[in-house]
Motif scaffolding. Structure first.
Motif, PDB file in Angstrom:
ATOM      1  N   VAL A 189       0.805  -1.169   0.048  1.00 57.51           N
ATOM      2  CA  VAL A 189       0.021  -0.060   0.006  1.00 57.51           C
ATOM      3  C   VAL A 189       1.086   1.070   0.102  1.00 57.51           C
ATOM      4  CG1 VAL A 189      -1.552   1.323   1.202  1.00 57.51           C
ATOM      5  CG2 VAL A 189      -2.124  -1.234   0.974  1.00 57.51           C
TER       6      VAL A 189
ATOM      7  N   MET B  24       1.141   4.157  -2.824  1.00 61.45           N
ATOM      8  CA  MET B  24       0.861   5.508  -2.635  1.00 61.45           C
ATOM      9  C   MET B  24       1.811   6.334  -2.924  1.00 61.45           C
ATOM     10  SD  MET B  24      -1.249   5.304   1.038  1.00 61.45           S
ATOM     11  CE  MET B  24      -1.496   6.926   1.402  1.00 61.45           C
ATOM     12  N   THR B  25       3.198   6.060  -2.743  1.00 65.27           N
ATOM     13  CA  THR B  25       4.212   6.652  -3.067  1.00 65.27           C
ATOM     14  C   THR B  25       4.541   6.750  -4.620  1.00 65.27           C
ATOM     15  OG1 THR B  25       5.390   5.707  -1.101  1.00 65.27           O
ATOM     16  CG2 THR B  25       7.054   6.698  -2.703  1.00 65.27           C
TER      17      THR B  25
ATOM     18  N   MET C  70       1.951   6.888  -6.493  1.00 66.92           N
ATOM     19  CA  MET C  70       1.035   8.070  -7.105  1.00 66.92           C
ATOM     20  C   MET C  70       1.607   8.865  -6.755  1.00 66.92           C
ATOM     21  SD  MET C  70      -2.940   6.142  -6.448  1.00 66.92           S
ATOM     22  CE  MET C  70      -2.393   5.504  -4.847  1.00 66.92           C
ATOM     23  N   ALA C  71       2.095   9.313  -5.793  1.00 67.78           N
ATOM     24  CA  ALA C  71       2.904  10.839  -5.339  1.00 67.78           C
ATOM     25  C   ALA C  71       3.978  11.095  -6.118  1.00 67.78           C
ATOM     26  CB  ALA C  71       3.432  10.613  -3.772  1.00 67.78           C
TER      27      ALA C  71
END
Length: 79
Positions: free
Chosen positions: A47, A51-52, A54-55
């Protein structure tokens, strides 16, 4: 990954984790703790990586847009 490998890694991880947390547990409990911890840790890591990712994509998009704005202002809007 084979089940035997998962049990061995889980047992080692459970042993280390129970010793770090100063918990006295039998072998089966240690193995179960290790396997469950490996699954939970793997899920959390995936996860965080998503998220990283996407960032990082968002930051890349901003940098790309800034580069295009700079190029537009430097070469096209010169008139």
């Amino acid at each position: 990954m084979s089940v035997l490998f998962l049990i061995i890694i889980g047992a080692a991880a459970g042993f280390i984790a129970t010793r770090m947390m100063k918990v006295e547990a039998d072998l089966i409990t240690t193995i179960v703790i290790g396997i469950a911890g490996a699954l939970l840790g793997g899920l959390i890591l995936r996860v965080l990586l998503v998220m990283t990712g996407m960032a990082a994509g968002f930051v890349g998009a901003i940098l790309g847009a800034a580069l295009l704005i700079w190029a537009y202002q430097t070469y096209i809007q010169r008139k």
